[in-house]
Design an enzyme around this catalytic site. Structure first.
Site, short mmCIF file in Angstrom:
data_model
loop_
_atom_site.label_atom_id
_atom_site.label_comp_id
_atom_site.label_asym_id
_atom_site.label_seq_id
_atom_site.Cartn_x
_atom_site.Cartn_y
_atom_site.Cartn_z
N ASN A 89 -13.71 28.04 19.67
CA ASN A 89 -12.95 26.81 19.47
C ASN A 89 -12.97 26.32 18.03
O ASN A 89 -12.04 25.67 17.57
CB ASN A 89 -13.49 25.71 20.39
CG ASN A 89 -12.47 24.65 20.69
OD1 ASN A 89 -11.30 24.95 20.92
ND2 ASN A 89 -12.88 23.39 20.68
N THR A 139 -5.20 63.15 15.77
CA THR A 139 -4.36 62.34 16.64
C THR A 139 -3.01 63.03 16.82
O THR A 139 -2.37 63.40 15.83
CB THR A 139 -4.14 60.94 16.03
OG1 THR A 139 -5.41 60.36 15.74
CG2 THR A 139 -3.38 60.05 16.99
N LYS A 141 0.74 63.67 17.17
CA LYS A 141 1.95 63.00 16.69
C LYS A 141 3.18 63.80 17.15
O LYS A 141 3.07 65.02 17.31
CB LYS A 141 1.94 62.90 15.16
CG LYS A 141 0.70 62.26 14.57
CD LYS A 141 0.63 60.78 14.83
CE LYS A 141 -0.59 60.17 14.13
NZ LYS A 141 -0.69 58.72 14.35
N LYS A 143 3.34 59.88 17.99
CA LYS A 143 2.46 59.16 18.92
C LYS A 143 3.17 58.79 20.22
O LYS A 143 2.53 58.66 21.26
CB LYS A 143 1.90 57.91 18.25
CG LYS A 143 2.93 56.89 17.83
CD LYS A 143 2.28 55.60 17.33
CE LYS A 143 1.62 55.77 15.99
NZ LYS A 143 1.07 54.49 15.48
N ASP A 169 -2.99 58.59 20.76
CA ASP A 169 -2.85 57.43 19.90
C ASP A 169 -3.16 56.17 20.71
O ASP A 169 -3.09 56.17 21.94
CB ASP A 169 -1.44 57.36 19.31
CG ASP A 169 -1.45 56.77 17.91
OD1 ASP A 169 -1.67 55.55 17.80
OD2 ASP A 169 -1.28 57.52 16.94
N GLU A 170 -3.50 55.10 20.00
CA GLU A 170 -3.96 53.90 20.70
C GLU A 170 -2.91 53.30 21.61
O GLU A 170 -3.24 52.64 22.61
CB GLU A 170 -4.43 52.85 19.68
CG GLU A 170 -3.37 52.35 18.72
CD GLU A 170 -3.23 53.21 17.47
OE1 GLU A 170 -2.58 52.75 16.52
OE2 GLU A 170 -3.76 54.35 17.46
N HIS A 260 -11.08 52.83 19.94
CA HIS A 260 -10.11 52.53 18.88
C HIS A 260 -10.11 51.02 18.63
O HIS A 260 -10.32 50.24 19.55
CB HIS A 260 -8.70 53.00 19.26
CG HIS A 260 -7.79 53.06 18.07
ND1 HIS A 260 -7.17 51.94 17.57
CD2 HIS A 260 -7.41 54.09 17.27
CE1 HIS A 260 -6.45 52.28 16.52
NE2 HIS A 260 -6.57 53.58 16.31
N SER A 345 -10.22 57.94 9.89
CA SER A 345 -8.89 58.34 10.35
C SER A 345 -7.85 57.45 9.69
O SER A 345 -8.04 56.25 9.56
CB SER A 345 -8.81 58.19 11.88
OG SER A 345 -7.50 58.47 12.35
#
Length: 446
Positions: A89, A139, A141, A143, A169-170, A260, A345
Site C-alpha cells: 500500500n 528459446t 523462435k 515465439k 518462450d514466456e 522466467h 538470455s
C-alpha cells in the site's frame, strides 16, 4: 527482524525523517489517524521502525531509509504475505514523490519456513550428469505461430546439435495455433530422440503457466507423465502463490523448475520507483525455482555488470556479505537454502561466449535463441557453433587464459576447425547493443 532499504523521494517540504517514519508505519501497523483499537494490542511489538536515513550521493532529495519489521507481522512460508505487507500500500502514499524497495535482509528464522528451490544446483548437475561448464539453452523462435509438430522439430534439431536445453518462450501457453498438450507431446518425442542419438540427457522448458493454479498443476502432472526433466513458470505474471505451489509439486515429483521473469522491467527498471530486481530474486529463491533469467550484461537487455554480479551471488551463494559496490545493502545468510542457477538470455551470440563464461562462471545457463536459430545453415549447425564456442572457452579458462582479454582470439582459433562456428562468427561479427543503462549503481561515499 526483516530489514528493508527503501529509496525515498519525499514531496517538497516533507522532511526525510518524516517520510521514512511514514513508510515504516504505513507498511506495518499505522493508519492516518489514531484509532481506539490501538489500545487493545501492543503496537510497540508489531510496528515497523525506521532506524536510519542517509542521503543518496549524487542525487537531490533522495534518501535511503532503513526499516525493521518484526517477524510476527508475516505469515510463515508466504512470499505473497511478505510483499503484501512491505510494499502493498505504501507506494501510493501522497507524501512521497517516488519510492523504491532496494533490498531486503531476510533473517534465518524466516528463511527456514520456506522450501526454496525444488532441487538446487548440485542436484540438477547430478540429474543431468553434466559438470564443470555452463549449460547451453535456446528459446525456440518464432515465439508464436508455429504448429506443435514444427515446434518439436526445431527442439530436436537444437538438442541434437549439442544444446542441453531448449525453451518455450514466456508467452507460449496454450493458444489456438498450438495447444499445450500437443506441444508437450511433440517436445517429449524430440527430447527422447535427441537423447538416444547423442547419449546426453536433454530437456525442454515446458511452460506450465496457465490461467488457474489447477490448470498449471495439471500441465505439470502431464509433463511428469511424459518423463521430461523440467517445466517452466512465469513467476511474476503467474504470481508467488502459484509459483510456490508449483515448486512444491516439482520437488515432490522430481521435476526441475525453470523460472522466467516476464513483467520484471515494469517493476524494477526505473531507478527511483518500484522494486529492485535483487529483491525479486531473493523472493524467487524463497518461493522456489531452479533457474531464473538474470540478464546478460553484454546482450540486448538492461543489466550493468556490477549489479548483475550482485544478483548472481544472491542466487547461488549460501552467505553474501554486504557490498554497496555491487548494490547489496545487507549481509544475507541463506542457511543452506538451495541455490538457483542464473540464466543469461537475450540478444547473445558466439562472440559473447567468452564474456558470458567469465561473468557467469560454471553454474549458469547460457541461452541463445536467435543466436542459435539464426545460423545461416540451420538450427543444428547453430547449436554446434554454440557448443564448440563454449567448449573452447571452458578449455581456455581451465588452462588459465584470460577470457576478458583473449576472448576474440579464443573464438577465432576454435572457428578454424569448426565450419559451423566460422559461419556464425561471420554472421554476427557486427552485432552490438551499446546503450546506456537506465538502472545504475549509486556512487559510493568518498
Amino acid at each position: 527482524d526483516i530489514l528493508a532499504a527503501f529509496r525515498v523521494t519525499p514531496q517538497p517540504g516533507v522532511p526525510p525523517e518524516e517520510a521514512g517514519a511514514a513508510v515504516a508505519a504505513e507498511s506495518s501497523t499505522g493508519t492516518w489517524t489514531t484509532v481506539w483499537t490501538d489500545g487493545l494490542t501492543s503496537l510497540d511489538r508489531y510496528k515497523g521502525r525506521c532506524y536510519g536515513i542517509e542521503p543518496v550521493p549524487g542525487e537531490e532529495d533522495q534518501y535511503i531509509a532503513y526499516v525493521a519489521y518484526p517477524l510476527d507481522l508475516f505469515e510463515e512460508g508466504s512470499v505473497t504475505n511478505m510483499f503484501t505487507s512491505i510494499v502493498g500500500n505504501v507506494f501510493g502514499f501522497k507524501a512521497l514523490r517516488a519510492l523504491r524497495l532496494e533490498d531486503l535482509r531476510i533473517p534465518p528464522a524466516y528463511i527456514k519456513t520456506f522450501q526454496g528451490p525444488p532441487h538446487g544446483i548440485q542436484v540438477e548437475r547430478d540429474k543431468l550428469n553434466k559438470y564443470g561448464r555452463p549449460l547451453l539453452g535456446c528459446t525456440i523462435k518464432p515465439k508464436l505461430g508455429l504448429s506443435a509438430k514444427n515446434y518439436g522439430r526445431a527442439v530436436y534439431e537444437c538438442l541434437r546439435g549439442g544444446l542441453d536445453f531448449t525453451k518455450d518462450d514466456e508467452n507460449v501457453n496454450s493458444q489456438p495455433f498450438m495447444r499445450w498438450r500437443d506441444r508437450f507431446l511433440f517436445c517429449a518425442e524430440a527430447i527422447n530422440k535427441a537423447q538416444a542419438e547423442t547419449g546426453e540427457i536433454k530437456g525442454h522448458y515446458l511452460n506450465a503457466t496457465a490461467g488457474t493454479c489447477e490448470e498449471m498443476i495439471k500441465r505439470a502432472v502431464f509433463a511428469r507423465g511424459l518423463g521430461v526433466p523440467i517445466v517452466m513458470h512465469d513467476y511474476l505474471t503467474g504470481g508467488f502463490t502459484a509459483n510456490t505451489s508449483l515448486a512444491h509439486y516439482c520437488r515432490d515429483n522430481g521435476l526441475l523448475l525453470h523460472i522466467h521473469r516476464a513483467m520484471h522491467a515494469v517493476i524494477d527498471r526505473q531507478k527511483n520507483h518500484g522494486i529492485h530486481f535483487r529483491v525479486l530474486r531473493k523472493a524467487l529463491r524463497m518461493s522456489g525455482g531452479d533457474h531464473i533469467h538474470s540478464g546478460t550484461v553484454v546482450g540486448k537487455l538492461e543489466g550493468e555488470r556490477d549489479i548483475t554480479l550482485g544478483f548472481v551471488d544472491l542466487l547461488r551463494d549460501d552467505f553474501i556479505e554486504k557490498d554497496r559496490s555491487x548494490g547489496i545493502y545487507f549481509t544475507q545468510d541463506w542457511v543452506s537454502l538451495p541455490g538457483v542457477i542464473p540464466v543469461a538470455s537475450g540478444g547473445i551470440h558466439v562472440w559473447h561466449m567468452p564474456a558470458l563464461t567469465e561473468i557467469f562462471g560454471g553454474d549458469s545457463v547460457l541461452q541463445f535463441g536467435g543466436g542459435t536459430l539464426g545460423h545461416p545453415w540451420g538450427n543444428a549447425p547453430g547449436a554446434v557453433a554454440n557448443r564448440v564456442a563454449l567448449e573452447a572457452c571452458v578449455q581456455a579458462r581451465n588452462e588459465g587464459r584470460d577470457l576478458a582479454v583473449e576472448g576474440n582470439e579464443i573464438i577465432r582459433e576454435a572457428s578454424k576447425w569448426s565450419p559451423e562456428l566460422a559461419a556464425a562468427c561471420e554472421v554476427w561479427k557486427e552485432i552490438r547493443f551499446n546503450f546506456k543503462a537506465v538502472d545504475t549503481l549509486d556512487p559510493l561515499k568518498s
